[in-house]
Design a protein around this motif. Structure first.
Motif, mmCIF file in Angstrom:
data_model
loop_
_atom_site.group_PDB
_atom_site.id
_atom_site.type_symbol
_atom_site.label_atom_id
_atom_site.label_comp_id
_atom_site.label_asym_id
_atom_site.label_seq_id
_atom_site.Cartn_x
_atom_site.Cartn_y
_atom_site.Cartn_z
ATOM 1 N N VAL A 39 0.898 -1.052 -0.057
ATOM 2 C CA VAL A 39 -0.027 -0.051 -0.038
ATOM 3 C C VAL A 39 0.914 1.194 0.018
ATOM 4 O O VAL A 39 1.629 1.496 1.154
ATOM 5 N N LEU A 99 -4.425 -0.240 7.878
ATOM 6 C CA LEU A 99 -4.358 -0.052 6.210
ATOM 7 C C LEU A 99 -4.201 -1.212 5.653
ATOM 8 O O LEU A 99 -4.863 -1.424 4.750
ATOM 9 N N THR A 100 -3.557 -2.215 6.299
ATOM 10 C CA THR A 100 -3.758 -3.614 5.914
ATOM 11 C C THR A 100 -5.154 -3.834 5.845
ATOM 12 O O THR A 100 -5.655 -4.690 4.738
ATOM 13 N N SER A 132 -7.272 -2.406 3.242
ATOM 14 C CA SER A 132 -7.208 -2.664 1.739
ATOM 15 C C SER A 132 -7.711 -3.977 1.337
ATOM 16 O O SER A 132 -8.064 -4.070 0.169
ATOM 17 N N GLY A 163 -11.169 -2.674 0.487
ATOM 18 C CA GLY A 163 -11.040 -1.651 -0.710
ATOM 19 C C GLY A 163 -11.469 -0.361 -0.457
ATOM 20 O O GLY A 163 -12.108 0.286 -1.009
ATOM 21 N N LEU A 209 -9.362 2.204 1.022
ATOM 22 C CA LEU A 209 -8.402 2.934 1.266
ATOM 23 C C LEU A 209 -8.770 4.428 0.870
ATOM 24 O O LEU A 209 -9.610 4.593 0.053
ATOM 25 N N SER A 247 -2.911 3.582 -2.992
ATOM 26 C CA SER A 247 -2.917 2.401 -3.969
ATOM 27 C C SER A 247 -2.457 1.388 -3.409
ATOM 28 O O SER A 247 -1.571 1.127 -2.691
ATOM 29 N N ARG A 248 -3.144 0.181 -3.919
ATOM 30 C CA ARG A 248 -2.850 -1.050 -3.495
ATOM 31 C C ARG A 248 -2.504 -2.207 -4.534
ATOM 32 O O ARG A 248 -2.702 -1.997 -5.875
ATOM 33 N N THR A 265 -0.939 -6.320 -5.058
ATOM 34 C CA THR A 265 -0.648 -7.552 -4.327
ATOM 35 C C THR A 265 -0.625 -8.768 -5.315
ATOM 36 O O THR A 265 -0.918 -8.716 -6.267
#
Length: 279
Positions: A12, A49-50, A53, A56, A58, A63-64, A66
């Motif tokens: 992130v 934040l984890t 994310s 969805g 955020l 921006s994410r 993975t």
């Protein structure tokens, strides 16, 4: 056990005036069916934040990326916003850190619970109301019918947290994400909320991603624990192994920083919950 959630290589980034902040860096973990995984670390380590994310949620300047993000075998990394809206509340419930901020102050508690049910289950309002009253009762709210007509500010902090848990359970999700749900509560109320979550898990078979900075809470509720530092997972494993024989220097420092009286929180939580098994 099969994994209900699997995350690999989560990144992130947040666009700041001074440049890009790499807030979450290469985070990987999984949660098995019926398991409680605690994300633990100091403030700013990237825990919330984890979690956000995954849903969805955020902020616009984040921006994410993975490598793998699957929920019950479904790729959730590339879902549209509409598809994510169908997932949130229905299959994944969220218990926010501050229920006073999470609830709409202009709507009654009952209406907000009913709204979740009507959005996802597509039943009539009578069924939604019955479900809301049932869940308010199951989370230990006295006079649940009366609570339905109250506004969030009319409830104490502990009652608001119980109402938030009830709302997260309205559609019987497979996964609960609890973002520091005991932070603003006193020790006795913390123990009651932890007991409630253990009871909910036993009744609904739900998996829990529990975010906290409190190692006493970790000892009371976790099956496994992932320790985060500066956006990275530095250690992950069985809660007993991590707390008793930590491998990482940062984990050892966290444990050493716990005030001497802190074990009383875990002890009180265990006395309310009953036997926690391996802790």
């Amino acid at each position: 056990m099969d994994n209900i959630l699997e995350i690999k290589g989560l990144e992130v980034d947040i666009a700041m005036k001074a440049g890009i902040l790499h807030a979450v860096r290469g985070v990987s973990f999984c949660i098995a069916s019926g398991e409680t995984l605690c994300l633990v670390g100091e403030s700013g380590s990237g825990k919330s934040l984890t979690a956000l994310s995954i849903l969805g949620l955020l902020p616009p300047n984040a921006s994410r990326r993975t490598n793998v993000a699957t929920f019950v075998g479904q790729d959730i990394a590339h879902l549209s916003e509409r598809q994510m809206q169908d997932l949130r509340g229905r299959s994944i419930g969220m218990i926010f850190q501050d229920p006073m901020m999470a609830f709409n102050p202009t709507m009654t508690v009952g209406r907000q619970l009913e709204e979740v049910y009507l959005r996802h289950i597509k039943r009539d309002k009578k069924a939604a109301r019955a479900k809301a009253v049932e869940l308010l009762s199951r989370v230990g709210m006295t006079e649940p019918e009366g609570r339905m007509t109250q506004f969030p500010h009319q409830l104490s902090g502990g009652l608001r947290q119980r109402a938030m848990i009830a709302m997260a359970l309205m559609c019987e999700p497979k996964l609960l994400i609890a973002d520091e749900p005991t932070t603003a509560l006193d020790v006795t109320m913390q123990a009651q909320v932890l007991s409630l979550l253990k009871s909910v898990q036993a009744s609904f078979g739900v998996s829990i991603l529990f975010i906290t900075h409190d190692l006493g809470v970790v000892a009371a509720i976790a099956d496994r624990v992932a320790v985060m530092k500066a956006g990275r997972v530095v250690e992950i494993g069985d809660v007993y192994q991590v707390l008793k024989s930590p491998r990482d220097d940062y984990t050892r420092a966290l444990i050493a920083a716990v005030p001497k009286a802190k074990p009383l929180i875990a002890s009180q939580a265990r006395s309310v919950i009953g036997s926690v098994g391996h802790v």
